[in-house]
Design a protein around this motif. Structure first.
Motif, PDB file in Angstrom:
ATOM      1  N   HIS A 150      19.881   8.476  47.707  1.00  0.00           N
ATOM      2  CA  HIS A 150      19.428  10.132  48.384  1.00  0.00           C
ATOM      3  C   HIS A 150      19.978  11.159  47.312  1.00  0.00           C
ATOM      4  CE1 HIS A 150      21.040  13.941  51.029  1.00  0.00           C
ATOM      5  NE2 HIS A 150      19.308  13.212  51.257  1.00  0.00           N
ATOM      6  N   VAL A 151      18.648  12.081  47.127  1.00  0.00           N
ATOM      7  CA  VAL A 151      18.641  13.233  45.944  1.00  0.00           C
ATOM      8  C   VAL A 151      18.316  14.340  46.692  1.00  0.00           C
ATOM      9  CG1 VAL A 151      17.626  13.917  43.771  1.00  0.00           C
ATOM     10  CG2 VAL A 151      17.955  11.459  44.165  1.00  0.00           C
ATOM     11  N   LYS A 152      18.966  15.317  47.299  1.00  0.00           N
ATOM     12  CA  LYS A 152      18.813  17.122  47.016  1.00  0.00           C
ATOM     13  C   LYS A 152      18.017  17.867  46.106  1.00  0.00           C
ATOM     14  CE  LYS A 152      21.352  18.198  50.652  1.00  0.00           C
ATOM     15  NZ  LYS A 152      21.215  18.127  51.941  1.00  0.00           N
ATOM     16  N   TYR A 153      17.746  17.992  46.314  1.00  0.00           N
ATOM     17  CA  TYR A 153      16.660  19.432  45.387  1.00  0.00           C
ATOM     18  C   TYR A 153      16.789  20.331  45.168  1.00  0.00           C
ATOM     19  CZ  TYR A 153      13.765  15.081  43.879  1.00  0.00           C
ATOM     20  OH  TYR A 153      13.361  14.040  43.386  1.00  0.00           O
ATOM     21  N   PHE A 154      17.639  20.945  44.429  1.00  0.00           N
ATOM     22  CA  PHE A 154      17.923  22.260  44.766  1.00  0.00           C
ATOM     23  C   PHE A 154      17.225  23.183  43.694  1.00  0.00           C
ATOM     24  CE2 PHE A 154      21.726  20.246  45.669  1.00  0.00           C
ATOM     25  CZ  PHE A 154      22.477  20.630  46.988  1.00  0.00           C
ATOM     26  N   GLU A 155      16.111  24.595  44.937  1.00  0.00           N
ATOM     27  CA  GLU A 155      15.584  25.790  43.430  1.00  0.00           C
ATOM     28  C   GLU A 155      16.930  26.154  42.588  1.00  0.00           C
ATOM     29  OE1 GLU A 155      12.848  29.871  44.106  1.00  0.00           O
ATOM     30  OE2 GLU A 155      13.801  28.395  46.175  1.00  0.00           O
ATOM     31  N   ILE A 156      16.744  26.193  41.998  1.00  0.00           N
ATOM     32  CA  ILE A 156      17.841  26.767  41.456  1.00  0.00           C
ATOM     33  C   ILE A 156      17.462  28.305  39.908  1.00  0.00           C
ATOM     34  CG2 ILE A 156      18.479  24.796  40.564  1.00  0.00           C
ATOM     35  CD1 ILE A 156      17.704  25.125  37.531  1.00  0.00           C
ATOM     36  N   ALA A 157      18.027  29.475  39.857  1.00  0.00           N
ATOM     37  CA  ALA A 157      17.437  30.183  38.889  1.00  0.00           C
ATOM     38  C   ALA A 157      18.603  30.308  37.908  1.00  0.00           C
ATOM     39  CB  ALA A 157      18.486  31.289  39.660  1.00  0.00           C
ATOM     40  N   ILE A 158      17.869  30.498  36.387  1.00  0.00           N
ATOM     41  CA  ILE A 158      18.645  30.293  34.987  1.00  0.00           C
ATOM     42  C   ILE A 158      19.256  32.415  34.923  1.00  0.00           C
ATOM     43  CG2 ILE A 158      18.558  30.438  32.548  1.00  0.00           C
ATOM     44  CD1 ILE A 158      17.542  27.338  34.356  1.00  0.00           C
ATOM     45  N   VAL A 159      20.558  31.698  34.565  1.00  0.00           N
ATOM     46  CA  VAL A 159      21.375  32.927  34.684  1.00  0.00           C
ATOM     47  C   VAL A 159      22.341  32.950  33.149  1.00  0.00           C
ATOM     48  CG1 VAL A 159      22.736  33.040  36.775  1.00  0.00           C
ATOM     49  CG2 VAL A 159      23.433  32.021  35.549  1.00  0.00           C
ATOM     50  N   GLY A 160      21.633  32.074  32.504  1.00  0.00           N
ATOM     51  CA  GLY A 160      22.447  32.658  31.069  1.00  0.00           C
ATOM     52  C   GLY A 160      22.123  31.360  30.487  1.00  0.00           C
ATOM     53  N   GLY A 161      22.608  30.664  29.444  1.00  0.00           N
ATOM     54  CA  GLY A 161      22.636  29.370  28.170  1.00  0.00           C
ATOM     55  C   GLY A 161      21.218  29.497  27.582  1.00  0.00           C
TER      56      GLY A 161
END
Length: 137
Positions: A80-91
């Motif tokens: 079971h894999v949950k896909y998340f929309e993410i935003a880059i905030v650093g690195g």
């Protein structure tokens, strides 16, 4: 039957490119995937996603929303894999992968996605539709 639970990160930049990683065991053909991995014992899926993005890409991120669930079986293992929309905030792009399975970090366009060999081939159509929808928004 055992069960594997994990998280995957979908990040599209302002140029409509998707964050991808080239991965595989040393003896395997390397294939492309979104940053993803298995949940550790006392972490949430959101924490898993954030950790995996950092380990595989060097980017710090935040979760925006859940965009997909994928479940099935691979041989005797249910997943079971949950896909998340993410935003880059650093690195910055740097490999921190403790497993040594990531070989490259890249931002890929829809046209480039069509040419890639995916670790999980079923993700290709989903990513192409997701990019197309974002371009329309």
């Amino acid at each position: 039957m055992s069960k594997w639970i994990g998280a995957a990160a979908i990040c599209v930049n302002s140029d409509n490119q998707v964050l991808m990683v080239l991965q595989g065991k040393p003896e395997e053909e390397k294939r492309w995937s979104v940053p993803s991995g298995g949940k550790e014992q006392d972490e949430t899926l959101e924490e898993c996603c954030i950790r995996e993005v950092y380990e595989e890409t060097g980017y710090r991120c935040e979760i925006i929303q859940v965009i997909k669930d994928k479940a099935g079986a691979f041989g005797p293992v249910k997943y079971h894999v949950k896909y998340f929309e993410i935003a880059i905030v650093g690195g910055q792009p740097t490999l921190h992968d403790p497993d040594g399975l990531i070989y490259e970090i890249a931002w890929k366009t829809a046209a480039q996605l069509n040419e890639l060999h995916f670790s999980f081939p079923e993700d290709k159509e989903f990513l192409l539709r997701y990019i197309e929808q974002r371009a329309l928004d």
